[in-house]
Design a protein around this motif. Structure first.
Motif, PDB file in Angstrom:
ATOM      1  N   LEU A  83       0.822  -1.208   0.000  1.00 38.84           N
ATOM      2  CA  LEU A  83       0.000   0.000   0.000  1.00 38.84           C
ATOM      3  C   LEU A  83       0.861   1.266   0.000  1.00 38.84           C
ATOM      4  N   ALA A  84       2.060   1.181   0.554  1.00 42.65           N
ATOM      5  CA  ALA A  84       2.944   2.349   0.633  1.00 42.65           C
ATOM      6  C   ALA A  84       3.705   2.588  -0.666  1.00 42.65           C
ATOM      7  N   ASN A  85       3.564   1.681  -1.641  1.00 42.15           N
ATOM      8  CA  ASN A  85       4.310   1.772  -2.890  1.00 42.15           C
ATOM      9  C   ASN A  85       3.334   1.938  -4.057  1.00 42.15           C
ATOM     10  N   PRO A  86       3.577   2.873  -4.981  1.00 43.92           N
ATOM     11  CA  PRO A  86       2.630   3.071  -6.100  1.00 43.92           C
ATOM     12  C   PRO A  86       2.399   1.809  -6.923  1.00 43.92           C
ATOM     13  N   THR A  87       3.481   1.076  -7.222  1.00 45.93           N
ATOM     14  CA  THR A  87       3.320  -0.159  -7.991  1.00 45.93           C
ATOM     15  C   THR A  87       2.606  -1.219  -7.163  1.00 45.93           C
ATOM     16  N   GLY A  88       2.941  -1.303  -5.877  1.00 42.74           N
ATOM     17  CA  GLY A  88       2.258  -2.253  -5.010  1.00 42.74           C
ATOM     18  C   GLY A  88       0.760  -1.981  -4.953  1.00 42.74           C
ATOM     19  N   ARG A  89       0.370  -0.711  -4.904  1.00 40.89           N
ATOM     20  CA  ARG A  89      -1.060  -0.373  -4.876  1.00 40.89           C
ATOM     21  C   ARG A  89      -1.736  -0.792  -6.175  1.00 40.89           C
ATOM     22  N   ARG A  90      -1.056  -0.631  -7.301  1.00 39.66           N
ATOM     23  CA  ARG A  90      -1.638  -1.062  -8.576  1.00 39.66           C
ATOM     24  C   ARG A  90      -1.813  -2.580  -8.608  1.00 39.66           C
ATOM     25  N   ILE A  91      -0.834  -3.304  -8.059  1.00 36.86           N
ATOM     26  CA  ILE A  91      -0.957  -4.763  -8.019  1.00 36.86           C
ATOM     27  C   ILE A  91      -2.162  -5.161  -7.182  1.00 36.86           C
ATOM     28  N   LEU A  92      -2.343  -4.512  -6.036  1.00 35.71           N
ATOM     29  CA  LEU A  92      -3.483  -4.830  -5.178  1.00 35.71           C
ATOM     30  C   LEU A  92      -4.796  -4.474  -5.858  1.00 35.71           C
ATOM     31  N   ARG A  93      -4.794  -3.431  -6.647  1.00 38.31           N
ATOM     32  CA  ARG A  93      -6.019  -3.042  -7.347  1.00 38.31           C
ATOM     33  C   ARG A  93      -6.322  -3.995  -8.505  1.00 38.31           C
ATOM     34  N   ASP A  94      -5.277  -4.337  -9.283  1.00 39.40           N
ATOM     35  CA  ASP A  94      -5.490  -5.186 -10.468  1.00 39.40           C
ATOM     36  C   ASP A  94      -5.610  -6.663 -10.121  1.00 39.40           C
ATOM     37  N   ARG A  95      -4.897  -7.083  -9.077  1.00 39.00           N
ATOM     38  CA  ARG A  95      -4.869  -8.483  -8.640  1.00 39.00           C
ATOM     39  C   ARG A  95      -4.556  -9.463  -9.778  1.00 39.00           C
ATOM     40  N   PRO A  96      -3.424  -9.277 -10.452  1.00 40.30           N
ATOM     41  CA  PRO A  96      -3.059 -10.228 -11.515  1.00 40.30           C
ATOM     42  C   PRO A  96      -2.635 -11.565 -10.916  1.00 40.30           C
ATOM     43  N   ARG A  97      -2.702 -12.599 -11.727  1.00 40.55           N
ATOM     44  CA  ARG A  97      -2.247 -13.934 -11.329  1.00 40.55           C
ATOM     45  C   ARG A  97      -1.110 -14.354 -12.256  1.00 40.55           C
ATOM     46  N   ALA A 118      -5.131 -12.297   1.849  1.00 43.86           N
ATOM     47  CA  ALA A 118      -5.052 -13.609   1.197  1.00 43.86           C
ATOM     48  C   ALA A 118      -4.475 -13.455  -0.202  1.00 43.86           C
ATOM     49  N   TYR A 119      -4.865 -12.391  -0.902  1.00 44.97           N
ATOM     50  CA  TYR A 119      -4.277 -12.161  -2.224  1.00 44.97           C
ATOM     51  C   TYR A 119      -2.787 -11.854  -2.108  1.00 44.97           C
ATOM     52  N   VAL A 120      -2.392 -11.086  -1.097  1.00 40.57           N
ATOM     53  CA  VAL A 120      -0.976 -10.764  -0.912  1.00 40.57           C
ATOM     54  C   VAL A 120      -0.159 -12.047  -0.755  1.00 40.57           C
ATOM     55  N   MET A 121      -0.656 -12.984   0.053  1.00 35.43           N
ATOM     56  CA  MET A 121       0.037 -14.256   0.216  1.00 35.43           C
ATOM     57  C   MET A 121       0.064 -15.035  -1.097  1.00 35.43           C
ATOM     58  N   GLN A 122      -1.039 -15.024  -1.843  1.00 37.85           N
ATOM     59  CA  GLN A 122      -1.084 -15.713  -3.127  1.00 37.85           C
ATOM     60  C   GLN A 122      -0.076 -15.096  -4.094  1.00 37.85           C
ATOM     61  N   ARG A 123       0.011 -13.779  -4.088  1.00 37.92           N
ATOM     62  CA  ARG A 123       0.956 -13.085  -4.967  1.00 37.92           C
ATOM     63  C   ARG A 123       2.389 -13.452  -4.600  1.00 37.92           C
ATOM     64  N   TYR A 124       2.696 -13.416  -3.296  1.00 38.50           N
ATOM     65  CA  TYR A 124       4.043 -13.807  -2.862  1.00 38.50           C
ATOM     66  C   TYR A 124       4.346 -15.224  -3.335  1.00 38.50           C
ATOM     67  N   ARG A 125       3.404 -16.113  -3.167  1.00 37.20           N
ATOM     68  CA  ARG A 125       3.598 -17.522  -3.510  1.00 37.20           C
ATOM     69  C   ARG A 125       3.876 -17.682  -5.007  1.00 37.20           C
ATOM     70  N   GLU A 126       3.124 -16.967  -5.835  1.00 36.34           N
ATOM     71  CA  GLU A 126       3.277 -17.104  -7.282  1.00 36.34           C
ATOM     72  C   GLU A 126       4.507 -16.366  -7.799  1.00 36.34           C
ATOM     73  N   CYS A 127       5.034 -15.405  -7.023  1.00 36.01           N
ATOM     74  CA  CYS A 127       6.253 -14.694  -7.421  1.00 36.01           C
ATOM     75  C   CYS A 127       7.517 -15.472  -7.074  1.00 36.01           C
ATOM     76  N   HIS A 128       7.381 -16.531  -6.291  1.00 33.81           N
ATOM     77  CA  HIS A 128       8.549 -17.246  -5.783  1.00 33.81           C
ATOM     78  C   HIS A 128       9.483 -17.696  -6.902  1.00 33.81           C
ATOM     79  N   ASP A 129       8.937 -18.191  -8.002  1.00 34.91           N
ATOM     80  CA  ASP A 129       9.792 -18.651  -9.095  1.00 34.91           C
ATOM     81  C   ASP A 129      10.507 -17.487  -9.773  1.00 34.91           C
ATOM     82  N   PHE A 130       9.905 -16.300  -9.772  1.00 33.85           N
ATOM     83  CA  PHE A 130      10.607 -15.136 -10.301  1.00 33.85           C
ATOM     84  C   PHE A 130      11.801 -14.781  -9.419  1.00 33.85           C
ATOM     85  N   TYR A 131      11.660 -14.974  -8.105  1.00 28.78           N
ATOM     86  CA  TYR A 131      12.800 -14.727  -7.219  1.00 28.78           C
ATOM     87  C   TYR A 131      13.916 -15.727  -7.517  1.00 28.78           C
TER      88      TYR A 131
END
Length: 295
Positions: A98-112, A161-174
């Motif tokens: 929420l404190a980051n402009p890109t993070g807020r867009r991710i929370l708004r768009d909720r991509p998978r 719950a979406y934040v956790m899902q996003r973290y989980r799906e980003c793991h392979d990018f890390y």
């Protein structure tokens, strides 16, 4: 004028203090309905399983112990992550978005991040050195798929719950960003990096799997990969705020520099050289044994 200012300041403090309390307390405390195994509230989103505090503690202990003994149980690792993320840590990660402009867009768009949304065939056609090509090349090399991440079930707040899902799906990018493989040694190193960057308890506790590594692997982790993980995880920008879908055609080294992440020594190449050296030594021993028998 001073009393009016004081009243406004008091109202402002009460408003924001109340908001912060709502972030910290789990939703079951915020509601007025009693919560027990005999009076379970309805789910807050599809697939959600509300848990009492006792149930959550039991899930954390049970899933943590079993996943420590068997790190390949991804379902239990996922459950352990969710059971230990509340009431504080997942809210902290959400607030970082929420404190980051890109993070807020991710929370708004909720991509998978799945094989359908990413179009892996297109990523394979991108030039070498791009984020997308580096990612799909890592998937192909490791033999993994972006479609294997479990759905979040045990986090009450629907946005968290979406934040956790996003973290989980980003793991392979890390993994792709750092080049670390999916072997246990690589996973422990990446979890140390993630803990320093996200503070999620599951990532920190997963580092304890270092005790299951071979002696030379533990020594390498202590001397090389743990210092790398702490240094890069702490200084890097919050990797949860990367909108990976918008970075696929970007040069991966440019993204690393922007985030403040330097890739560690190539662990897969190090392990390959160790295997080749062991084979050479074994072949030399067999040759000497053969010469001794012939003599």
């Amino acid at each position: 004028m001073k009393p009016a200012v004081a009243r406004q300041s008091t109202a402002f403090f009460r408003k924001h203090a109340s908001s912060q309390c709502l972030h910290i307390l789990p939703p079951v405390v915020q509601g007025s309905r009693p919560f027990s195994v005999l009076n379970r509230p309805p789910p807050n989103y599809p697939g959600h399983v509300p848990l009492t505090r006792v149930e959550r503690a039991g899930l954390a202990i049970g899933s943590g112990l079993i996943s420590f003994l068997n790190p390949r149980r991804g379902d239990l690792i996922a459950a352990f992550a969710e059971a230990t993320a509340t009431p504080y840590f997942i809210y902290r990660l959400r607030d970082a978005m929420l404190a980051n402009p890109t993070g807020r867009r991710i929370l708004r768009d909720r991509p998978r991040l799945t094989s359908e949304t990413l179009n892996l065939t297109h990523l394979r056609s991108l030039p070498a050195g791009t984020v997308g090509h580096t990612y799909v090349a890592w998937l192909d090399r490791e033999g993994v798929s972006p479609d294997t991440r479990s759905a979040v079930r045990y986090i009450d707040d629907e946005e968290c719950a979406y934040v956790m899902q996003r973290y989980r799906e980003c793991h392979d990018f890390y993994h792709a960003l750092t080049g670390l493989p999916t072997v246990r040694e690589g996973e422990v190193a990446l979890k140390a990096f993630e803990f320093a960057n996200t503070l999620l308890p599951m990532t920190g506790l997963s580092v304890l799997n270092v005790v299951t590594l071979k002696p030379r692997e533990r020594a390498r982790f202590a001397s090389t990969y743990l210092p790398w993980a702490l240094r890069n995880g702490l200084r890097a920008a919050d990797v949860i705020n990367v909108y990976w879908e918008e970075e696929l055609e970007r040069n991966v080294d440019d993204l690393r520099r922007q985030l403040g992440v330097e890739p560690p020594p190539d662990l897969r190449e190090i392990r390959k050289k160790e295997r080749e050296e062991r084979k050479r030594r074994q072949a030399a021993l067999r040759e000497r044994a053969g010469l001794a028998e012939a003599a």
